[in-house]
Design a protein around this motif. Structure first.
Motif, PDB file in Angstrom:
ATOM      1  N   TYR A 137       0.839  -1.195   0.000  1.00 39.44           N
ATOM      2  CA  TYR A 137       0.000   0.000   0.000  1.00 39.44           C
ATOM      3  C   TYR A 137       0.880   1.253   0.000  1.00 39.44           C
ATOM      4  O   TYR A 137       0.567   2.247  -0.652  1.00 39.44           O
ATOM      5  CB  TYR A 137      -0.933  -0.003   1.212  1.00 39.44           C
ATOM      6  N   TYR A 138       1.988   1.183   0.729  1.00 38.52           N
ATOM      7  CA  TYR A 138       2.961   2.288   0.667  1.00 38.52           C
ATOM      8  C   TYR A 138       3.481   2.464  -0.758  1.00 38.52           C
ATOM      9  O   TYR A 138       3.576   3.583  -1.270  1.00 38.52           O
ATOM     10  CB  TYR A 138       4.119   2.028   1.629  1.00 38.52           C
ATOM     11  N   LEU A 139       3.827   1.358  -1.414  1.00 40.32           N
ATOM     12  CA  LEU A 139       4.350   1.463  -2.771  1.00 40.32           C
ATOM     13  C   LEU A 139       3.307   2.026  -3.731  1.00 40.32           C
ATOM     14  O   LEU A 139       3.639   2.748  -4.671  1.00 40.32           O
ATOM     15  CB  LEU A 139       4.815   0.089  -3.269  1.00 40.32           C
ATOM     16  N   ARG A 140       2.050   1.707  -3.494  1.00 41.92           N
ATOM     17  CA  ARG A 140       0.983   2.214  -4.360  1.00 41.92           C
ATOM     18  C   ARG A 140       0.689   3.691  -4.113  1.00 41.92           C
ATOM     19  O   ARG A 140       0.313   4.409  -5.036  1.00 41.92           O
ATOM     20  CB  ARG A 140      -0.294   1.408  -4.131  1.00 41.92           C
ATOM     21  N   THR A 141       0.816   4.127  -2.857  1.00 37.74           N
ATOM     22  CA  THR A 141       0.402   5.494  -2.504  1.00 37.74           C
ATOM     23  C   THR A 141       1.566   6.429  -2.225  1.00 37.74           C
ATOM     24  O   THR A 141       1.385   7.649  -2.233  1.00 37.74           O
ATOM     25  CB  THR A 141      -0.484   5.478  -1.241  1.00 37.74           C
ATOM     26  N   SER A 142       2.740   5.888  -1.923  1.00 33.71           N
ATOM     27  CA  SER A 142       3.922   6.651  -1.511  1.00 33.71           C
ATOM     28  C   SER A 142       3.753   7.313  -0.143  1.00 33.71           C
ATOM     29  O   SER A 142       4.526   8.197   0.214  1.00 33.71           O
ATOM     30  CB  SER A 142       4.283   7.721  -2.552  1.00 33.71           C
ATOM     31  N   GLU A 143       2.749   6.888   0.624  1.00 34.47           N
ATOM     32  CA  GLU A 143       2.562   7.446   1.958  1.00 34.47           C
ATOM     33  C   GLU A 143       3.410   6.664   2.961  1.00 34.47           C
ATOM     34  O   GLU A 143       3.144   5.497   3.244  1.00 34.47           O
ATOM     35  CB  GLU A 143       1.082   7.413   2.352  1.00 34.47           C
ATOM     36  N   THR A 144       4.425   7.330   3.498  1.00 33.67           N
ATOM     37  CA  THR A 144       5.416   6.664   4.342  1.00 33.67           C
ATOM     38  C   THR A 144       4.836   6.144   5.660  1.00 33.67           C
ATOM     39  O   THR A 144       5.415   5.255   6.279  1.00 33.67           O
ATOM     40  CB  THR A 144       6.571   7.628   4.644  1.00 33.67           C
ATOM     41  N   SER A 145       3.693   6.674   6.096  1.00 37.35           N
ATOM     42  CA  SER A 145       3.100   6.203   7.353  1.00 37.35           C
ATOM     43  C   SER A 145       2.765   4.715   7.285  1.00 37.35           C
ATOM     44  O   SER A 145       2.796   4.018   8.302  1.00 37.35           O
ATOM     45  CB  SER A 145       1.840   7.008   7.684  1.00 37.35           C
ATOM     46  N   TYR A 146       2.480   4.196   6.089  1.00 36.40           N
ATOM     47  CA  TYR A 146       2.140   2.777   5.971  1.00 36.40           C
ATOM     48  C   TYR A 146       3.370   1.888   6.149  1.00 36.40           C
ATOM     49  O   TYR A 146       3.231   0.696   6.458  1.00 36.40           O
ATOM     50  CB  TYR A 146       1.446   2.507   4.636  1.00 36.40           C
ATOM     51  N   LEU A 147       4.554   2.442   5.967  1.00 40.03           N
ATOM     52  CA  LEU A 147       5.761   1.681   6.289  1.00 40.03           C
ATOM     53  C   LEU A 147       5.805   1.358   7.775  1.00 40.03           C
ATOM     54  O   LEU A 147       6.245   0.290   8.179  1.00 40.03           O
ATOM     55  CB  LEU A 147       7.013   2.473   5.890  1.00 40.03           C
ATOM     56  N   ASN A 148       5.354   2.313   8.600  1.00 42.48           N
ATOM     57  CA  ASN A 148       5.318   2.061  10.039  1.00 42.48           C
ATOM     58  C   ASN A 148       4.367   0.922  10.377  1.00 42.48           C
ATOM     59  O   ASN A 148       4.616   0.134  11.297  1.00 42.48           O
ATOM     60  CB  ASN A 148       4.894   3.334  10.785  1.00 42.48           C
ATOM     61  N   GLU A 149       3.261   0.834   9.627  1.00 46.56           N
ATOM     62  CA  GLU A 149       2.313  -0.254   9.871  1.00 46.56           C
ATOM     63  C   GLU A 149       2.936  -1.602   9.500  1.00 46.56           C
ATOM     64  O   GLU A 149       2.771  -2.594  10.212  1.00 46.56           O
ATOM     65  CB  GLU A 149       1.037  -0.026   9.060  1.00 46.56           C
ATOM     66  N   ALA A 150       3.623  -1.631   8.356  1.00 44.89           N
ATOM     67  CA  ALA A 150       4.306  -2.869   7.962  1.00 44.89           C
ATOM     68  C   ALA A 150       5.337  -3.252   9.021  1.00 44.89           C
ATOM     69  O   ALA A 150       5.442  -4.423   9.421  1.00 44.89           O
ATOM     70  CB  ALA A 150       4.976  -2.682   6.597  1.00 44.89           C
ATOM     71  N   PHE A 151       6.092  -2.259   9.494  1.00 41.60           N
ATOM     72  CA  PHE A 151       7.106  -2.515  10.520  1.00 41.60           C
ATOM     73  C   PHE A 151       6.468  -3.090  11.789  1.00 41.60           C
ATOM     74  O   PHE A 151       7.001  -3.995  12.429  1.00 41.60           O
ATOM     75  CB  PHE A 151       7.861  -1.228  10.847  1.00 41.60           C
ATOM     76  N   SER A 152       5.295  -2.563  12.151  1.00 48.40           N
ATOM     77  CA  SER A 152       4.621  -3.010  13.365  1.00 48.40           C
ATOM     78  C   SER A 152       4.312  -4.504  13.310  1.00 48.40           C
ATOM     79  O   SER A 152       4.561  -5.251  14.272  1.00 48.40           O
ATOM     80  CB  SER A 152       3.328  -2.204  13.550  1.00 48.40           C
ATOM     81  N   PHE A 153       3.783  -4.963  12.174  1.00 52.17           N
ATOM     82  CA  PHE A 153       3.439  -6.377  12.057  1.00 52.17           C
ATOM     83  C   PHE A 153       4.681  -7.259  11.956  1.00 52.17           C
ATOM     84  O   PHE A 153       4.768  -8.308  12.597  1.00 52.17           O
ATOM     85  CB  PHE A 153       2.521  -6.597  10.853  1.00 52.17           C
ATOM     86  N   TYR A 154       5.650  -6.841  11.156  1.00 54.57           N
ATOM     87  CA  TYR A 154       6.885  -7.620  11.037  1.00 54.57           C
ATOM     88  C   TYR A 154       7.597  -7.720  12.392  1.00 54.57           C
ATOM     89  O   TYR A 154       8.158  -8.752  12.747  1.00 54.57           O
ATOM     90  CB  TYR A 154       7.817  -6.989  10.002  1.00 54.57           C
TER      91      TYR A 154
END
Length: 600
Positions: A137-154
């Motif tokens: 979703y980050y790659l699709r939108t370029s919104e960096t906040s979604y990287l934090n969400e990915a990090f949270s789950f990983y």
């Protein structure tokens, strides 16, 4: 994203699966997982009638959600790889199902453990898929906040040791899932500049690979070791270390912060254009990369993003956030990351970006690529795109092309059709000057920033670790330290220099907007924060190189189309004085010319 850009917006390790994995589409007629699960219940718990109806329904519902989630996740592979509209509703449905699945397994863990035989690695797989969803979703939108969400789950997978029991099972495919999880987690941490975590993950991954290759006679041992080598080289790509007093390394971020771009002064007349879309293209031979993201691509990607914000994540309590819907306002320009695309793929993505560009918006094209040189009169050459064949080195390409034209060259003229809308081009190549020969056919704002075509031999060759020109656009202070011969610096001095550099940027902005002879195209782009920062860094880079004692040839200097008025910008005495002052702070004034040289 596979080589050749099967899914070019997705950087990935060669061994890390695509967004959808490598699962083949299931045959049309098959027994549902529910049937198999209920058979398992019967075999382990006696007759089906002995199982309470509520527990049987719990297993049935879980299997349905698991089936549905995998079906939707695998379906992501069929979404168009470009364009920003068609995929949003599908992503929304996928997020919804995974939200339900994650909450369901939390609420019914005991029943699923007893009746379904749910294993911890299966919970880890669900969490890993959710992390992948946020990352994509980050790659699709370029919104960096979604990287934090990915990090949270990983991060939760690692903290809760969801994959810890995998190594006890005699199933190499499960261990590969674990290794791929590590590779994906490393990519997210690199993008978030969490280098301390990256180093821990690399050590863990190295141990896992060693155990995997020791236990199973696998053919992919060399490839997994290559993954380790790639990430190690990526981590060490920066030529300068910033150190705390205890000699620990300071991790610096180069995304746009609130104090990053020089503010526009009241009364400055600039355009109202905003950067909406960017193509970041990497096709340099032998440059350090990880997960099909070269160092140059990585640096430019970060230069076009703001610092990420948290979406109320709790690292120890991963849960799907409601913000997975389309953001109300785009903080960052949308980006396509194209690693070694073919000419046709590049053109397809370019056309899609051009088509969807909103009114009063700018399309940015960043080309980091091997140069293709002219073979005859009226030919300026260009930069290389991927020919879908292995290329050993740039020299071989050039020799082969002396007898016939390179069919996979992106010429300046190839971009002419897209100058019908505002276009901002950055070319980092040994033949960047080919793009000096642009013609603005449609009168729209058009600027090309062009790298030096060669660097002084006395300067240690760092091309494998990324281009000096792109480093200036991403982290100008680090680039300044490197050309000054410095390889490390204390944090206090670094911050003092950063503050002085902000002052230099403010003054460069004034030089540009007060210039009487500057081409209006530069001012048209100057209203956008990202483009303003790139333009001021470009002028700082050019002025630094022109004052440096070993940068003495014309080909050592950046150029632009249209040309900047040199006396008012890159050779302005006021700016030169600032550069000497910065050099004095760093005690490296001896590497710069004290007096202005008028004739180059």
């Amino acid at each position: 994203m596979v080589r050749g850009a099967r899914q070019p917006q997705q950087p990935r390790s060669r061994l890390a699966p695509r967004l959808t994995g490598t699962v083949e589409k299931p045959p049309r007629k098959r027994k549902s997982r529910t049937e198999f699960a209920l058979k398992e219940i019967m075999s382990s718990g006696g007759a089906e009638d002995d199982i309470p109806q509520g527990e049987r329904k719990t297993v049935t519902d879980f299997c349905y959600l698991l089936d549905k989630s995998k079906q939707l996740f695998n379906g992501l592979r069929d979404l168009p790889q470009y364009g920003q509209k068609q995929w949003q509703s599908y992503f929304g449905r996928t997020f919804d199902v995974y939200t339900k699945l994650w909450k369901f397994q939390q609420q019914h863990r005991q029943v699923l453990d007893n009746r379904y035989g749910l294993k911890r690695w299966q919970i880890g797989e669900i969490a890993s898929k959710i992390g992948q969803l946020y990352y994509h979703y980050y790659l699709r939108t370029s919104e960096t906040s979604y990287l934090n969400e990915a990090f949270s789950f990983y991060s939760a997978i690692r903290q809760r040791s969801y994959y810890s029991q995998v190594n006890k099972e005699d199933r190499p495919e499960l261990v590969v899932k674990k290794l791929r999880y590590y590779a994906r987690f490393i990519v997210v941490c690199l993008l978030l500049n969490k280098m301390d975590v990256v180093k821990d993950l690399v050590k863990e991954l190295s141990d896992e690979i060693e155990d995997y290759t020791h236990r199973f006679n696998t053919e992919d041992q060399v490839e997994w070791n290559l993954v380790l080598q790639e990430v190690a080289a990526f981590i060490e790509a920066d030529p300068v270390m910033v150190l705390n007093d205890d000699n620990t390394i300071v991790i610096t971020s180069n995304r746009l912060a609130e104090t990053g771009a020089p503010l526009l002064e009241q009364g400055m007349i600039v355009g109202q254009l905003s950067l909406a879309d960017a193509l970041i293209i990497g096709n340099c031979n032998n440059q350090v990369k990880f997960s099909e993201l070269t160092v140059d691509m990585f640096r430019m990607l970060q230069a076009l993003e703001r610092e990420p914000m948290n979406l109320a994540s709790q690292m120890n309590k991963p849960g799907m956030q409601e913000s997975a819907d389309k953001p109300t306002r785009r903080e960052n320009p949308h980006k396509y990351l194209l690693y070694k695309p073919t000419f046709s793929q590049l053109y397809t993505f370019l056309a899609a970006s051009f088509k969807e560009l909103p009114a009063n918006s700018v399309l940015l094209i960043y080309l980091s690529a091997t140069g293709v040189f002219p073979t005859g009169p009226y030919d300026f050459g260009g930069v290389l795109t991927n020919s879908n064949r292995d290329i050993i080195n740039g020299d071989a390409i050039l020799k082969r092309n002396q007898s016939h034209k390179e069919m996979h060259c992106l010429h300046p003229g190839d971009l002419y059709p897209f100058t019908r809308k505002p276009l901002f081009i950055i070319v980092d190549s040994s033949n960047s000057v080919a793009y000096k020969n642009f013609t603005n056919l449609f009168g729209q704002p058009l600027v090309c920033l062009l790298s030096p075509t060669a660097y002084p031999k006395a300067l240690q060759d760092q091309s494998q670790r990324g281009s000096l020109f792109t480093l200036f656009l991403n982290n100008p202070l680090m680039a300044f330290l490197f050309v000054s011969g410095l390889s490390s610096m204390r944090r206090g001095l670094w911050e003092k220099c950063q503050e002085y550099l902000r002052k230099i940027n403010r003054d460069i902005a004034q030089l540009l907007t007060h210039s009487r002879s500057i081409d209006q195209a530069f001012l048209q782009f100057f209203g956008d924060e990202f483009l303003r920062l790139l333009l001021t860094r470009f002028i700082f880079c050019s002025a630094t190189m022109r004052m440096h004692k070993i940068f003495r040839e014309t080909r050592n200097y950046p150029e632009s189309y249209p040309q900047l008025p040199r006396d008012e910008t890159v050779e302005n005495p006021h700016l030169q004085k600032h550069i000497l002052e910065l050099a004095s702070i760093l005690d490296v004034r001896n590497v710069f010319l004290e007096n202005t040289i008028d004739d180059y």
